[in-house]
Motif scaffolding. Structure first.
Motif, PDB file in Angstrom:
ATOM      1  N   GLU A 224      19.765  37.016   1.847  1.00 27.83           N
ATOM      2  CA  GLU A 224      19.623  36.955   3.302  1.00 27.83           C
ATOM      3  C   GLU A 224      19.423  38.342   3.893  1.00 27.83           C
ATOM      4  N   VAL A 225      18.793  38.366   5.067  1.00 28.54           N
ATOM      5  CA  VAL A 225      18.607  39.623   5.784  1.00 28.54           C
ATOM      6  C   VAL A 225      19.969  40.208   6.127  1.00 28.54           C
ATOM      7  N   GLY A 226      20.128  41.497   5.874  1.00 30.69           N
ATOM      8  CA  GLY A 226      21.407  42.152   6.154  1.00 30.69           C
ATOM      9  C   GLY A 226      21.521  42.514   7.613  1.00 30.69           C
ATOM     10  N   ASP A 227      21.750  41.514   8.443  1.00 28.16           N
ATOM     11  CA  ASP A 227      21.862  41.757   9.878  1.00 28.16           C
ATOM     12  C   ASP A 227      23.301  41.586  10.356  1.00 28.16           C
ATOM     13  N   GLU A 228      23.479  41.627  11.663  1.00 30.53           N
ATOM     14  CA  GLU A 228      24.819  41.551  12.247  1.00 30.53           C
ATOM     15  C   GLU A 228      25.504  40.232  11.901  1.00 30.53           C
ATOM     16  N   PHE A 229      24.778  39.155  12.013  1.00 30.10           N
ATOM     17  CA  PHE A 229      25.348  37.831  11.722  1.00 30.10           C
ATOM     18  C   PHE A 229      25.776  37.723  10.269  1.00 30.10           C
ATOM     19  N   HIS A 230      24.956  38.218   9.362  1.00 34.76           N
ATOM     20  CA  HIS A 230      25.256  38.090   7.935  1.00 34.76           C
ATOM     21  C   HIS A 230      26.580  38.761   7.579  1.00 34.76           C
ATOM     22  N   TYR A 231      26.754  40.000   7.995  1.00 40.06           N
ATOM     23  CA  TYR A 231      27.971  40.728   7.618  1.00 40.06           C
ATOM     24  C   TYR A 231      29.201  40.235   8.374  1.00 40.06           C
ATOM     25  N   CYS A 232      29.011  39.808   9.607  1.00 38.83           N
ATOM     26  CA  CYS A 232      30.152  39.336  10.396  1.00 38.83           C
ATOM     27  C   CYS A 232      30.623  37.942   9.969  1.00 38.83           C
ATOM     28  N   MET A 233      29.695  37.076   9.568  1.00 44.22           N
ATOM     29  CA  MET A 233      30.038  35.672   9.397  1.00 44.22           C
ATOM     30  C   MET A 233      29.767  35.068   8.022  1.00 44.22           C
ATOM     31  N   VAL A 234      28.935  35.720   7.198  1.00 41.04           N
ATOM     32  CA  VAL A 234      28.459  35.045   5.989  1.00 41.04           C
ATOM     33  C   VAL A 234      28.719  35.777   4.679  1.00 41.04           C
ATOM     34  N   CYS A 235      28.442  37.074   4.633  1.00 45.60           N
ATOM     35  CA  CYS A 235      28.424  37.810   3.363  1.00 45.60           C
ATOM     36  C   CYS A 235      29.644  37.483   2.485  1.00 45.60           C
ATOM     37  N   PHE A 240      34.227  42.029   2.407  1.00 44.52           N
ATOM     38  CA  PHE A 240      33.845  41.468   3.706  1.00 44.52           C
ATOM     39  C   PHE A 240      34.540  40.123   3.944  1.00 44.52           C
ATOM     40  N   GLN A 241      34.638  39.333   2.882  1.00 46.87           N
ATOM     41  CA  GLN A 241      35.284  38.029   2.995  1.00 46.87           C
ATOM     42  C   GLN A 241      36.766  38.176   3.341  1.00 46.87           C
ATOM     43  N   LYS A 242      37.409  39.128   2.716  1.00 44.05           N
ATOM     44  CA  LYS A 242      38.834  39.377   2.969  1.00 44.05           C
ATOM     45  C   LYS A 242      39.051  39.807   4.423  1.00 44.05           C
ATOM     46  N   LEU A 243      38.212  40.730   4.896  1.00 44.52           N
ATOM     47  CA  LEU A 243      38.323  41.208   6.278  1.00 44.52           C
ATOM     48  C   LEU A 243      38.060  40.070   7.263  1.00 44.52           C
ATOM     49  N   ARG A 244      37.070  39.259   6.953  1.00 37.67           N
ATOM     50  CA  ARG A 244      36.688  38.144   7.821  1.00 37.67           C
ATOM     51  C   ARG A 244      37.798  37.092   7.889  1.00 37.67           C
ATOM     52  N   ASP A 245      38.373  36.756   6.749  1.00 38.77           N
ATOM     53  CA  ASP A 245      39.431  35.745   6.712  1.00 38.77           C
ATOM     54  C   ASP A 245      40.642  36.173   7.542  1.00 38.77           C
ATOM     55  N   TYR A 259      37.506  26.601  15.352  1.00 42.74           N
ATOM     56  CA  TYR A 259      37.162  25.838  14.148  1.00 42.74           C
ATOM     57  C   TYR A 259      36.034  24.837  14.416  1.00 42.74           C
ATOM     58  N   LEU A 260      35.877  24.442  15.663  1.00 37.56           N
ATOM     59  CA  LEU A 260      34.889  23.422  16.008  1.00 37.56           C
ATOM     60  C   LEU A 260      33.474  23.977  16.124  1.00 37.56           C
ATOM     61  N   LEU A 261      33.342  25.294  16.194  1.00 37.85           N
ATOM     62  CA  LEU A 261      32.037  25.917  16.364  1.00 37.85           C
ATOM     63  C   LEU A 261      31.376  26.211  15.021  1.00 37.85           C
ATOM     64  N   ASP A 262      30.056  26.040  14.981  1.00 37.38           N
ATOM     65  CA  ASP A 262      29.330  26.463  13.783  1.00 37.38           C
ATOM     66  C   ASP A 262      29.253  27.985  13.793  1.00 37.38           C
ATOM     67  N   LYS A 263      28.881  28.569  12.660  1.00 36.89           N
ATOM     68  CA  LYS A 263      28.932  30.021  12.524  1.00 36.89           C
ATOM     69  C   LYS A 263      28.020  30.747  13.507  1.00 36.89           C
ATOM     70  N   LYS A 264      26.842  30.209  13.745  1.00 40.32           N
ATOM     71  CA  LYS A 264      25.907  30.853  14.676  1.00 40.32           C
ATOM     72  C   LYS A 264      26.478  30.886  16.096  1.00 40.32           C
ATOM     73  N   SER A 265      27.003  29.735  16.513  1.00 40.13           N
ATOM     74  CA  SER A 265      27.563  29.647  17.867  1.00 40.13           C
ATOM     75  C   SER A 265      28.796  30.526  18.002  1.00 40.13           C
ATOM     76  N   LEU A 266      29.610  30.547  16.957  1.00 40.51           N
ATOM     77  CA  LEU A 266      30.829  31.363  16.991  1.00 40.51           C
ATOM     78  C   LEU A 266      30.485  32.842  17.065  1.00 40.51           C
ATOM     79  N   PHE A 267      29.481  33.244  16.287  1.00 42.29           N
ATOM     80  CA  PHE A 267      29.069  34.654  16.297  1.00 42.29           C
ATOM     81  C   PHE A 267      28.588  35.068  17.685  1.00 42.29           C
TER      82      PHE A 267
END
Length: 299
Positions: A224-235, A240-245, A259-267
């Motif tokens: 995936e493209v290494g953009d803001e969404f990827h590192y904040c919500m997906v990588c 990154f996963q530990k920090l995100r959790d 919890y009810l929001l999808d990742k794009k909407s939450l971001f």
């Protein structure tokens, strides 16, 4: 600003070059290549803490700043009202008469700019006796501001660099997080992500003309493209996963509806920085995220 705009009621008439028509004048109204505006933009970027490659329109929009030229043009109109009401035997009134002669000979002069400004609000220099000074200047300021904001919004819509920003910026106002987030470094991290003024692959790849689809994250195999969404919500990289959790656990304690929001909407919701209940936690997360990224790319 008072020092920068000293005597601008005189030289401000020549900010917009080659003003031989209303369309040309309007097009050249807000020129970022002017030394005055260059300094203004540089100041805005220093306040926000972003690098020089940051979007000019983005940084001004984040601060709700309008070009200094708008204030200058209003000062110019105010001075014109003073001139037309001055005594006929004064030097400034005679200078106005000289300008009036040049103007009626279709020569570019100080009065040319005054005429264009009044034309923007459907008024004529010859009808000055029927004008209310404060109302005319107010209307001129509002008209110029509206033209600039419209131009800014059009730029944001077509600027590929500001893909995230155009989804979250809806009003041309000073963003409240700039005063709500007290820690300077955390506030800067938020601004960098919002304005894409960072060193993530999606931005650095732009400097080498790398196609966007090839600016991929080098820390995972998702492609995936290494953009803001990827590192904040997906990588899925473990750091990154530990920090995100950890972050998600904190904000879900504040509001379980996340919890009810999808990742794009939450971001989009998080980076809008509109929720004051999580603004400190979110700014801390963005700061740690960029710090972690910078650490990993140097290993």
């Amino acid at each position: 600003v008072p020092v920068l705009t000293y005597c601008s009621e005189i030289w401000g008439a020549f900010l917009s070059p080659n003003t031989r028509g209303k369309a040309t004048f309007t097009k050249n109204l807000f020129n970022d290549s002017q030394p005055l505006e260059k300094l203004h933009i540089r100041f805005c970027k220093q306040v926000l803490g972003i690098h020089s490659k940051g979007s000019n329109y983005g940084c001004r929009s984040e601060l709700g700043r309008i070009p200094l030229s708008i204030n200058i043009y209003c000062t110019l109109l105010k001075y014109w009202f003073r001139l037309v009401s001055s005594e006929s035997n004064t030097v400034i009134y005679k200078a106005l008469l000289a300008n009036n002669m040049l103007f009626h000979r279709n020569r570019l002069c100080w009065l040319t700019t005054v005429d264009f400004l009044l034309n923007l609000i459907n008024k004529k220099t010859a009808n000055y006796t029927y004008m209310d000074e404060k109302e005319t200047i107010r209307k001129c300021r509002n008209t110029l501001t509206a033209i600039f904001i419209r131009k800014c919004q059009e730029t944001l819509l077509t600027n590929k660099k500001l893909a995230v920003y155009k989804e979250i910026k809806h009003n041309y106002l000073l963003e409240t997080y700039l005063s709500d987030v007290k820690d300077f470094n955390k506030r800067v991290a938020v601004t960098k992500l919002r304005l894409s003024a960072h060193n993530l692959p999606v931005e650095t790849g732009r400097y080498s003309n790398t196609p966007k689809q090839n600016r991929v994250c080098t820390f995972c195999n998702l492609g995936e493209v290494g953009d803001e969404f990827h590192y904040c919500m997906v990588c899925p990289h473990h750091e990154f996963q530990k920090l995100r959790d950890t972050y998600m656990q904190k904000i879900n304690l504040i509001n379980t509806n996340f919890y009810l929001l999808d990742k794009k909407s939450l971001f989009s919701y998080l980076i809008s920085m509109a929720d004051k209940s999580i603004i400190t936690t979110t700014s801390t997360y963005f700061y740690k995220l960029l710090k972690l990224y910078n650490f990993l790319i140097t290993e």
